[in-house]
Design a protein around this motif. Structure first.
Motif: not given
Lengths: 416, 93
Positions: A293-297, A336-349, A373-379, A383-384
Motif C-alpha cells: 500500500a505504501l509503495c503506491l504513494a 532490494a525489495d523496495v527498489r524492485r517494487a518501486l521500479w516496477e510501479r514508478a512508471r510513465v506511459r 508504442p505510446l501505450t508502453d511505459e518507462v520506469a 535499472d531497479a
C-alpha cells in the motif's frame, strides 16, 4: 585542427570559463541570441546566417596567443574588520553565497587546519569548471567562511575528494541548467559525534553541523571550482539545497544495512556519499499499513515526466522516514525489495511525453524510447538497483523522493 | 577603517596557456566536421552554418558526429580530427 565554437549569448560566460580552464582564453566564441532550443528551426537557421562571417574568420585568422594565464589574485588581502562591512566586501569579491560569511582570518584558518597545517599545500582535488586546485588550505578558507568548526573539516575534505571522482561528472553538475547540487549523506559514528542530524527536520534548518558542512562544500565549489551563479553555474532556478545540503542517515532507526555498509564499508567506519540531487519531493502517506500500500504513494511521487532520471538514467534517491521504513520492513521487505517494487510501479506511459521529447530521448536512450508504442511505459530510471534508498527523518508519516541529475553516479568515500 | 588580514578563497588553478591550432588561409575544399552535442536544434544551427561555409567560402564535404548527450565529454575527438580539416561545435540551450 581549427575549431569554431558556437553558442548563445546567454551562455557566453560559461563558454569563456571553459576556454580559460583549457588554457585557451584566446579561443573566440561565436554566439547567436539565446535561445536555440525549443523554438522553430527556421528561426535557428536565420540565426546561423548572422554569424557565418564570424565563423569563417575564426577558422581562417590566428588570434594572438597570450603569454601567460591571468595573474593569480593575492593570497592574503585586507578586508574591513567591521562585520557588516565585511559582508559587503565578501559579496563584492564574489566570496559569499548571499548569507553572512565569517572572515577567513589567518588565525581562524590555522585553527580549522589544526594538525593539518603542516600539510596545508596538499592537493585534495582539482575542481571543475575552473580547474581550481583544492588544497587543504583552500578548503579550510572556505570552511572558515561557512562557519565550520575544526572537527567539521574532515567531512568537507572528504566531500571535496568525492565530488572530484570522474564518475560524479562534476563539470556537468556545476555548469548545468538543471538545479542539482551535491547532497551529502553521512554514515557511521563520526556523524553522530559531530551532531550531524538524520532525525527530525534533518534537511531543514536548525542543525549547525549539517548547515556548515554542506555550506563549506558549496563555497568550495563556487570559489575554488569557479561555479558562480548565473555565470558558470547556469542553473535556471536552482533550489534551497544549493546553500547547504547535508544530512546523516538515521542508522539507529533503519531496519536495513546503511548506505555505506551496502557499499562495502564497515558499520564502524565513517563515510560521506555525494549525490547530484534536486530538491526533495515529499511523499505524504498517513494511511497505508502495508508495504504494498505504501509503495503506491512512493511510486506515484517518483514517476514524473520532467525528471532527468527518466531519460538519462542515474540513481534517484528515496529517503524513507523511519515510520515508513518500519512499515515496509514489517511486511518483510528488504531494501532490494523496495527498489524492485518501486521500479516496477514508478512508471510513465510514453504518451505522457511530448513528441519532441520522445524524439530527443530516443537519441539518448534508444532501448527505452525508440520506436515504442505510446501505450508502453518507462520506469523512473534504467535499472531497479540504481535506486538509492536511505532512512532519515524524525517521527511522522513522510518520506521524500529526490531525483538526481541523471548523468552522474553517487560517490561514497571514507572520512579520514 | 580598521582592517583584517583574510585569505582569499579561490586557490590557484591548474591551467597552462595552450596555443590554438593554426588557422587555415582559406576554407576552399576543406573537409568540415560537425560535432553535435544533441541539444535541441544544435544540429540545425551547426548544420546551417556548415551549409553556408560551403556556399560562401567554398568549403568541401560536411560530415556529422553526434554525442548521445550533452553532459559527457565526446569520445570521438580523435576520429573527427583524422577525418576533417576544420570543425564546428558548440553548446547552448
Amino acid at each position: 585542427m581549427p575549431v569554431a565554437v558556437l553558442g548563445t549569448d546567454a551562455f557566453v560566460s560559461l563558454g569563456q570559463a571553459a576556454a580559460r580552464a583549457l588554457g585557451m582564453p584566446h579561443l573566440q566564441l561565436k554566439t547567436v541570441p539565446h535561445p536555440i532550443g525549443g523554438i522553430d528551426p527556421k528561426v535557428v537557421r536565420a540565426k546561423a546566417e548572422t554569424i557565418v562571417d564570424r565563423v569563417i574568420a575564426a577558422l581562417t585568422r590566428d588570434p594572438a596567443t597570450p603569454t601567460t594565464a591571468a595573474p593569480e589574485a593575492a593570497v592574503v588581502v585586507d578586508a574591513p574588520a567591521d562585520l557588516d562591512a565585511f559582508q559587503d566586501f565578501a559579496v563584492a569579491e564574489g566570496w559569499s553565497d548571499g548569507l553572512p560569511v565569517l572572515p577567513p582570518t589567518e588565525e581562524r584558518v590555522a585553527r580549522l587546519l589544526g594538525h593539518l597545517a603542516q600539510r596545508r599545500d596538499e592537493v585534495v582535488a582539482t575542481l571543475a569548471p575552473r580547474r581550481g586546485i583544492a588544497t587543504l588550505e583552500a578548503i579550510a578558507v572556505n570552511a572558515a567562511l561557512a562557519g565550520a568548526l575544526p572537527e567539521h573539516l574532515p567531512v568537507i575534505v572528504a566531500a571535496v575528494r568525492a565530488v572530484a571522482e570522474p564518475r560524479f561528472n562534476l563539470y556537468a553538475i556545476q555548469t548545468t541548467t538543471h538545479p542539482c547540487t551535491p547532497l551529502l549523506i553521512v554514515n557511521g559514528p563520526l556523524g553522530r559525534r559531530l551532531g550531524i542530524s538524520g532525525g527530525a527536520n534533518a534537511l531543514g534548518q536548525g542543525h549547525r553541523a549539517n548547515a556548515v558542512i554542506g555550506r563549506g562544500l558549496r563555497l568550495c565549489l563556487q570559489n575554488v571550482g569557479g561555479a558562480r551563479p548565473g555565470r558558470e553555474d547556469r542553473a535556471t532556478l536552482g533550489h534551497g539545497g544549493k546553500f547547504s545540503y547535508c544530512l546523516a542517515e538515521n542508522e539507529a532507526e533503519s531496519p536495513w544495512p546503511s548506505l555505506h555498509v551496502e557499499r562495502g564499508f564497515g558499520a564502524g567506519e565513517s563515510c560521506v556519499t555525494v549525490c547530484g540531487a534536486e530538491a526533495p519531493h515529499n511523499v505524504n502517506d498517513h494511511g497505508s499499513t502495508t508495504a504494498e500500500a505504501l509503495c503506491l504513494a512512493l511510486a506515484g511521487t517518483a514517476a514524473t515526466t520532467g525528471s532527468n532520471n527518466v531519460y538519462l538514467g542515474g540513481e534517484p534517491l528515496v529517503i524513507l522516514g523511519p515510520e515508513h521504513a518500519a512499515t515496509l520492513a514489517a511486511s518483510g521487505w528488504s531494501k532490494a525489495d523496495v527498489r524492485r517494487a518501486l521500479w516496477e510501479r514508478a512508471r510513465v506511459r510514453l504518451e505522457r511525453f511530448s513528441r519532441e521529447n520522445r524524439e530527443r530521448f530516443a537519441v539518448i536512450d534508444p532501448a527505452r524510447f525508440k520506436d515504442r508504442p505510446l501505450t508502453d511505459e518507462v520506469a523512473l530510471c534504467t535499472d531497479a538497483m540504481d535506486i538509492m534508498v536511505i532512512v532519515a527523518g524524525g517521527p511522522g508519516k513522510h518520506s521524500a523522493v529526490v531525483p538526481t541529475f541523471g548523468a552522474t553516479r553517487s560517490v561514497t568515500v571514507l572520512i579520514e | 577603517m580598521k582592517t583584517l588580514r583574510v585569505s582569499q578563497p579561490f586557490g590557484a588553478t591548474a591551467v597552462e596557456v595552450q596555443p590554438l591550432a593554426r588557422r587555415r588561409p582559406s576554407l576552399g575544399g576543406l573537409r568540415v566536421a560537425i560535432l553535435d552535442n544533441s541539444k535541441p536544434n544544435a544540429d540545425v544551427l551547426l548544420g546551417r552554418v556548415a551549409e553556408l561555409l560551403v556556399e560562401r567560402a567554398g568549403a568541401g564535404p560536411v560530415a556529422v558526429w553526434r554525442k548521445p548527450g550533452s553532459s559527457h565529454p565526446a569520445t570521438v575527438i580523435d576520429e573527427v580530427a583524422a577525418a576533417a580539416d576544420v570543425a564546428l561545435t558548440g553548446s547552448a540551450d
